[in-house]
Design a protein around this motif. Structure first.
Motif, PDB file in Angstrom:
ATOM      1  N   VAL A 175      35.636  48.082  36.069  1.00  0.00           N
ATOM      2  CA  VAL A 175      36.709  48.038  37.071  1.00  0.00           C
ATOM      3  C   VAL A 175      37.822  48.939  36.555  1.00  0.00           C
ATOM      4  N   MET A 179      41.817  48.624  40.181  1.00  0.00           N
ATOM      5  CA  MET A 179      41.042  47.423  40.545  1.00  0.00           C
ATOM      6  C   MET A 179      39.899  47.745  41.499  1.00  0.00           C
ATOM      7  N   TRP A 181      35.769  48.842  41.873  1.00  0.00           N
ATOM      8  CA  TRP A 181      34.502  48.672  41.172  1.00  0.00           C
ATOM      9  C   TRP A 181      33.876  50.030  40.859  1.00  0.00           C
ATOM     10  N   THR A 261      38.940  43.158  28.866  1.00  0.00           N
ATOM     11  CA  THR A 261      39.830  43.173  30.028  1.00  0.00           C
ATOM     12  C   THR A 261      41.240  43.574  29.611  1.00  0.00           C
ATOM     13  N   GLN A 297      42.684  37.329  39.342  1.00  0.00           N
ATOM     14  CA  GLN A 297      41.429  37.909  39.838  1.00  0.00           C
ATOM     15  C   GLN A 297      40.460  38.182  38.695  1.00  0.00           C
ATOM     16  N   ILE A 298      40.968  38.746  37.600  1.00  0.00           N
ATOM     17  CA  ILE A 298      40.108  39.052  36.457  1.00  0.00           C
ATOM     18  C   ILE A 298      39.571  37.763  35.831  1.00  0.00           C
ATOM     19  N   PHE A 301      37.017  36.122  38.056  1.00  0.00           N
ATOM     20  CA  PHE A 301      35.778  36.911  38.011  1.00  0.00           C
ATOM     21  C   PHE A 301      34.972  36.594  36.753  1.00  0.00           C
ATOM     22  N   ALA A 489      27.600  40.682  40.232  1.00  0.00           N
ATOM     23  CA  ALA A 489      28.988  40.809  39.801  1.00  0.00           C
ATOM     24  C   ALA A 489      29.797  41.663  40.770  1.00  0.00           C
ATOM     25  N   TRP A 493      33.111  40.333  42.631  1.00  0.00           N
ATOM     26  CA  TRP A 493      34.409  41.020  42.534  1.00  0.00           C
ATOM     27  C   TRP A 493      34.966  41.330  43.917  1.00  0.00           C
ATOM     28  N   ASP A 494      34.110  41.735  44.822  1.00  0.00           N
ATOM     29  CA  ASP A 494      34.571  41.985  46.183  1.00  0.00           C
ATOM     30  C   ASP A 494      35.040  40.687  46.838  1.00  0.00           C
ATOM     31  N   LYS A 497      38.575  39.691  45.438  1.00  0.00           N
ATOM     32  CA  LYS A 497      39.677  40.468  46.010  1.00  0.00           C
ATOM     33  C   LYS A 497      40.002  40.031  47.432  1.00  0.00           C
TER      34      LYS A 497
END
Length: 510
Positions: A175, A179, A181, A261, A297-298, A301, A489, A493-494, A497
């Protein structure tokens, strides 16, 4: 005479003609006849169908050819149809034809060509048939076209599919800093299910990238500039910046995926947003709200796609960090259901919802942190704070089992959590160790200084061993390969968000 007045041949005349034909037939068997009364009829036939009649009859040669003796029959012109084989040959010729057609792969065409050979060639094949040879099977030709010759096939091509992907030298982006992908990591993944995914969370400057590099591919004695995850340089430390942005990806030859991260709740990222006048997304009004939502978000995830999540802190302890972990657990996406019927069930059910293992890593620990009394208090505090959490924060990692404290029994810690202590990386140097006083005995001056804990190198090796031996629970309702995990994954992630829970939480913060 007939009724019309004209004469017709009648029965007598027809019988007369039949008798004349019969006599001519008897004369042709004995020899040429002298009666040529039948000639006018031949002229009349020739007049209707004029064909020059040959002097000799050619059709009588056919029975003469068929009547030739067997010795002269082989000398004649071969007919298009295959001649019958001799009486002694069928038992030997048949297996030779079958083996020849199998080697050449021509089917029935090979049998026809073999049977159409001259007798001399057939006899030669019969002599060679005394020692039959086994057919050679080319395994690498399977799956290719029938027209491709086996001599052109390169054996290296067949082995290329079995080779592992190229070894990674450094981490790549999963990412980016916006942010978004990235799809470059799928080139290093395989179609096998034995994979472990390890992620890391922590505040700024706690040593996340250094720990992940030492767990994945590097050793403490190596230069930090060669680490697979880039650590903070001296310049970045002096201006209070952060090194990692987004999520970095690295996979080892042991098929362990490490995800580094950016720092959560980072003041340097907030300062960069304010001073550079970066345009915020329309759903966020304030920069600090955007920074906190990025961190959530991270974390959400990682809680969904990782088997192990390491929470790094360099002092004990920050209560806001545990509050942040509980919030990320609350907004974490639910595990996808195996069918649409079960999608309406409660997503917070412990039996169906997935939660990873959480390891609390106390980095840059001092000597007093390794005191058994202080260690027991640290375990008790973490257990009290996380007692209502569904995250697996206890029972999978132990400092007592890896012989770090050989004098302590297993029952010393009433509620042992997944806590591990790491000292300063340069604590192994000779300058950091206290020496005996100058007036002491010469024997004590030769002994190494007291550190109060094992060496950094031995501790990082024990941590690596315990993390790699952790259980690998199923992330979703199906078993995922490495490539399936990547697509899973990306979908998670989508979904993070676009999460409605995160949107509602950001609205409450504003």
């Amino acid at each position: 005479m007939s009724e019309s007045g004209h004469s017709q041949p009648g029965l007598y005349e027809r019988r007369r003609r039949w008798n004349r034909d019969k006599e001519l037939g008897h004369q042709s068997l004995s020899g040429p006849g002298r009666d040529r009364d039948y000639v006018p009829w031949d002229r009349e036939r020739d007049r209707r169908d004029p064909v020059d009649e040959p002097v000799g009859t050619v059709m009588q040669k056919t029975p003469i050819i068929l009547a030739k003796p067997p010795a002269e029959r082989s000398k004649g012109t071969p007919t298009p149809t295959p001649a019958p084989a001799p009486a002694a040959a069928p038992a030997i010729e048949k297996p030779i034809v079958l083996m020849k057609s199998r080697e050449e792969g021509k089917g029935s065409a090979g049998a026809t060509e073999t049977s159409a050979q001259p007798p001399a060639a057939v006899a030669k094949v019969e002599k060679e048939g005394q020692r039959p040879t086994q057919p050679v099977y080319q395994i690498q030709n399977r799956g290719m076209g029938s027209t491709a010759p086996s001599s052109v096939m390169d054996p290296v091509v067949g082995q290329a599919k079995l080779l592992a992907p190229e070894k990674m030298k450094h981490s790549i982006k999963l990412v980016d800093d916006q942010m978004n992908w990235c799809d470059s990591a799928i080139e290093y993944l395989l179609d096998q299910t034995d994979v472990l995914v390890v992620g890391v969370l922590g505040l700024q400057g706690t040593g996340k990238s250094m720990v992940m590099s030492l767990l994945s591919a590097n050793q403490p004695e190596e230069d930090q500039r060669t680490y697979v995850f880039r650590t903070q340089s001296q310049e970045i430390k002096e201006r209070g910046g952060n090194q990692t942005s987004g999520i970095d990806f690295f996979i080892t030859q042991e098929r362990i995926i490490f995800l580094d991260t950016q720092p959560i709740l980072s003041p340097s990222i907030l300062d960069h947003l304010i001073n550079n006048d970066r345009k915020l997304p329309p759903e966020y009004n304030l920069p600090h709200t955007y920074v906190e939502m990025q961190s959530l978000q991270i974390a959400a995830f990682l809680f969904t796609v990782c088997h192990v999540v390491i929470v790094v802190q360099d002092w004990f302890t920050d209560l806001s960090l545990y509050r942040f972990l509980q919030t990320a657990e609350m907004v974490k996406p639910s595990t996808p259901s195996p069918s649409h019927e079960s999608s309406g069930s409660s997503g917070s059910d412990e039996g169906t919802e997935y939660y990873p293992h959480i390891v609390f890593l106390q980095n840059k620990a001092k000597r007093e942190n390794f005191c058994p009394r202080n260690l027991k208090q640290m375990h008790l505090v973490i257990d009290k704070i996380m007692m209502h959490s569904h995250l697996k924060y206890k029972g999978t990692l132990s400092m007592l089992e890896c012989n770090i404290f050989p004098g302590l029994p297993q029952s010393y810690l009433d509620s042992e959590v997944n806590l591990f202590l790491l000292p300063f990386m340069d604590s192994d140097s000779d300058d950091a160790l206290p020496r005996a006083a100058p007036g002491s005995s010469p024997l004590f001056s030769l002994l190494p200084g007291y550190k109060g804990h094992p060496s950094f190198q031995s501790l990082i090796a024990k941590l690596r061993s315990q993390i790699m031996s952790m259980s690998r629970p199923q992330l979703s309702h199906t078993i995922l390969t490495e490539k399936n995990w990547f697509h899973y994954a990306a979908r998670i992630w989508d979904g993070v968000k676009k999460s409605s829970a995160l949107s509602e939480y950001s609205r409450l913060l504003a």
